[in-house]
Each structure stands twice: as C-alpha cells, then as structure tokens.
Design an enzyme around this catalytic site. Structure first.
Site, short mmCIF file in Angstrom:
data_model
loop_
_atom_site.label_atom_id
_atom_site.label_comp_id
_atom_site.label_asym_id
_atom_site.label_seq_id
_atom_site.Cartn_x
_atom_site.Cartn_y
_atom_site.Cartn_z
N HIS A 53 -20.60 -31.59 40.14
CA HIS A 53 -20.57 -32.20 38.81
C HIS A 53 -21.48 -31.35 37.91
O HIS A 53 -22.68 -31.25 38.15
CB HIS A 53 -21.05 -33.65 38.86
CG HIS A 53 -20.10 -34.53 39.65
ND1 HIS A 53 -20.54 -35.46 40.56
CD2 HIS A 53 -18.75 -34.58 39.64
CE1 HIS A 53 -19.47 -36.05 41.09
NE2 HIS A 53 -18.39 -35.54 40.55
N GLU A 56 -25.05 -32.22 36.41
CA GLU A 56 -26.12 -32.67 37.31
C GLU A 56 -27.02 -31.48 37.60
O GLU A 56 -26.86 -30.78 38.60
CB GLU A 56 -25.50 -33.31 38.55
CG GLU A 56 -24.68 -34.53 38.15
CD GLU A 56 -23.91 -35.18 39.28
OE1 GLU A 56 -23.20 -36.16 39.01
OE2 GLU A 56 -24.02 -34.71 40.43
N HIS A 146 -26.50 -33.91 44.31
CA HIS A 146 -26.04 -34.55 43.07
C HIS A 146 -27.18 -35.32 42.42
O HIS A 146 -28.21 -35.59 43.04
CB HIS A 146 -24.94 -35.58 43.37
CG HIS A 146 -23.65 -34.98 43.79
ND1 HIS A 146 -22.53 -35.00 43.00
CD2 HIS A 146 -23.30 -34.33 44.93
CE1 HIS A 146 -21.53 -34.40 43.62
NE2 HIS A 146 -21.97 -33.98 44.80
N GLU A 210 -27.71 -38.19 46.42
CA GLU A 210 -27.91 -38.61 45.03
C GLU A 210 -29.41 -38.66 44.80
O GLU A 210 -30.11 -39.49 45.38
CB GLU A 210 -27.28 -39.98 44.79
CG GLU A 210 -25.76 -40.02 45.00
CD GLU A 210 -24.98 -39.38 43.85
OE1 GLU A 210 -25.60 -38.94 42.86
OE2 GLU A 210 -23.74 -39.32 43.96
ZN LIG Z 1 -22.38 -35.96 41.20
#
Ligand SMILES: [Zn+2]
Length: 327
Positions: A53, A56, A146, A210
């Site tokens: 992504h 990020e 992420h 995350e």
């Molecule tokens: Zn992500």
C-alpha cells in the site's frame, strides 16, 4: 531517503549487480526489488516487503534505512535478504493503490484482472519471491510491513496467514512479541495477500504486520517503529541470536468469527466512523443491519476489525473476531 529508495522510485533498474562500500554485493532483480547475500551456505532467507500500500510510508522508511546501513557497513548482514518496495507507482503518488488494492491480487488473483498495472506487479513479485525462496537453505521468513488506516486498540498487530496442515510457529510468535506486536489474528482460510502467497507456495513463515497508523513521508515518528526496526536489524545481523520465550498471556490471539457482508445499500453499521480496530463489542449490541439481516454481538469477547461500510454491495464491510488459542 537513501540512494536505494531514490533509485527505486526514479528509474527502472534490473539485473544490475554492484559491490557496496560494506563489501556486500547487491543486485536489482526488478524495479524496486533489491537482493543482498552474505554468501553463507547456511544463511536464513529473509524477504522484507513494504509499500504494497503506497501511502504506508513508515515501513518504507524503516526498510530503506536498513538497506542504507547494510550498504555502508554500519549493519552486518548474515542472511540472504530480498527487499521489495512493492507498489512503486502508488508510493510515488502517495496513494494506497492506483487501480486496485494490490494485497487482493496475490495468490494468482492477478490472473483474473491481467489488464491492471497492479496485477502485473503482483505477478512479478510472486515470481521473484518464488525464485528467492527456491534457493533457500535454512529458514524462510517473509515480513510484509504495513500501517493501518484507522487507530487500533492494539496499535501493532500481526496477521498470520492460514497454514492449512502446518502448525503455528511459537518461535515466530515469540519473535513478533520481541518486535512489539501486541496481538495476532490467525486467519482460518486462504487469502489473496502477499503473506498468504509466500506462506502457501514458498513454505515461508510469513506475516502481514500492521505497525501503527499510516502517515505521509516525513510525518512519521520513527521512534514508534523502533521495536520492528531493532528486531529486523538483529535478525539480519545475528539470525541465530536467542529470542525470549513467548509470553502467551501478553500476546492475545484472535480468529475471524464471521464477516459483516454488505448485501445492499441499506447496510447500516452501528459503530462510530472512527471506531478503533479490535474494539470490544458488548454482548447483545446490534453491530449492523442490512434490511432483514441483523448482526448482533454475543458473549462480550467479540471485537470489530477493519470496519468499512462504504464498500460496494456484496463485499465485506468488516470482520467480527473472537479470542483464539494455539492448538
Ligand atoms: Zn497496508
């Protein structure tokens, strides 16, 4: 920004090998994908991916700083390492993705949407990962880094891909705890994510990590990422260093209980727009409704994850998770 990231973002290098001032050799395998090898036969193989992504940014900065320190010799390398800056176009644009969420295009899903730029990139990343791990002689590790869109009760959490017949690795959970990971979601079915792909098809211990909230380049408080940064540096330089045993009561585990499916535009989520991931759902509360369909919390230990009522009808608008144990 180091020369690695500048180069990855500014040009299209491939198959170029050079010697770093540290004495290590490095090679661009494709744009944004750089491999380094300590030249040891018994070395672990470590894939670090970031920027799946593109907005990020903190993990991109963490990976880039590690590359810089390996290049200069400030950090020793005793592994085979492959770093991927995954969605280069989205990173340049500062967007989560361009045409399609790349982390829904792995595990062959790119073949259904071959016209997308992100599909072609996911296919390339799968191929490079498969080649990299096919030459592995020791541990195969993949950490896909992420940051999340919304705040979380557990600021840092890991997603452990579905393992089919394999067992969860307590050693890896202990390592995640050393990284400062506060909770782990155990997936119970296949997914089209990068970590599921390498776990399933390359035999890796793979995780989607995350690591906090997404912010633009330059706005990250990198001290909030020191846990993963230190643990990765230790792994790369001293892969056999002892890791403190898992303190299971300090690392709650969850599994998906069911998806909140948005069947129609009548779908209403009865949670605040800014509700945090892993917020507890009180027993009996109405979580969402969609015409005749009502989603009601039971037991008081369920929590909400990735709520997003704005998805298209037919798609998942959130996950209800519940506490889980290792087998
Ligand atoms: Zn992500």
């Amino acid at each position: 920004m180091s020369r690695f990231l500048q180069y990855a973002l500014s040009s299209a290098p491939a198959n170029e090998t050079w010697t770093l001032s540290s004495g290590l050799s490095a090679r661009w395998l494709a744009p944004g994908c750089v491999a380094m090898d300590a030249g040891r036969d018994d070395a672990d193989s470590v894939l670090l991916s970031c920027g799946v992504h593109g907005n990020e940014t903190a993990p991109i900065e963490v990976a880039d700083a590690i590359l810089h320190d390996l290049a200069t010799g400030r950090l020793a390398l005793n592994c085979r390492l492959l770093v991927m800056f995954a969605n280069l176009e989205a990173i340049r644009a500062g967007e989560r993705y361009g045409e399609y969420d790349m982390n829904r295009l792995f595990n062959g899903a790119h073949r259904k949407l071959p016209e997308l730029v992100e599909s072609r990139r996911a296919e390339t990343l799968e191929r490079l990962a498969a080649d990299f791990f096919s030459a592995a002689k020791a541990r195969r590790l993949h950490y896909d880094l992420h940051t999340a869109i919304r705040s979380s009760v557990f600021e840092k959490f890991a997603i452990y891909p579905y393992l089919h017949e394999r067992e969860h690795s307590r050693e890896q959970l202990a390592w995640l705890q050393q990284c400062g990971i506060e909770a782990v979601l155990l997936h119970t079915q296949p997914a089209n994510t990068f970590s599921y792909y390498t776990s399933r098809h390359c035999g890796t211990d793979a995780f989607t990590l995350e690591l906090g909230k997404a912010r633009p380049f330059g706005s990250n408080d990198l001290s909030r990422f020191s846990g993963i940064d230190n643990a990765l540096r230790r792994l790369l330089s001293q892969p056999r260093a002892a890791v403190a045993p898992l303190q299971a009561d300090g690392l709650p585990l969850f599994r998906a209980k069911y998806d909140l499916v948005k069947h129609s535009e009548a779908f209403r989520l009865h949670l605040a727009d800014d509700v945090e991931n892993f917020t507890l759902l009180a027993d009996g509360m109405l979580i969402a409704e969609d015409g005749e369909v009502r989603y009601t919390a039971t037991g008081g230990a369920e929590r909400i994850l990735f709520p997003n009522p704005t998805v298209k009808p037919g798609l998942r608008a959130g996950i209800v998770v519940e506490p889980a144990q290792l087998d």
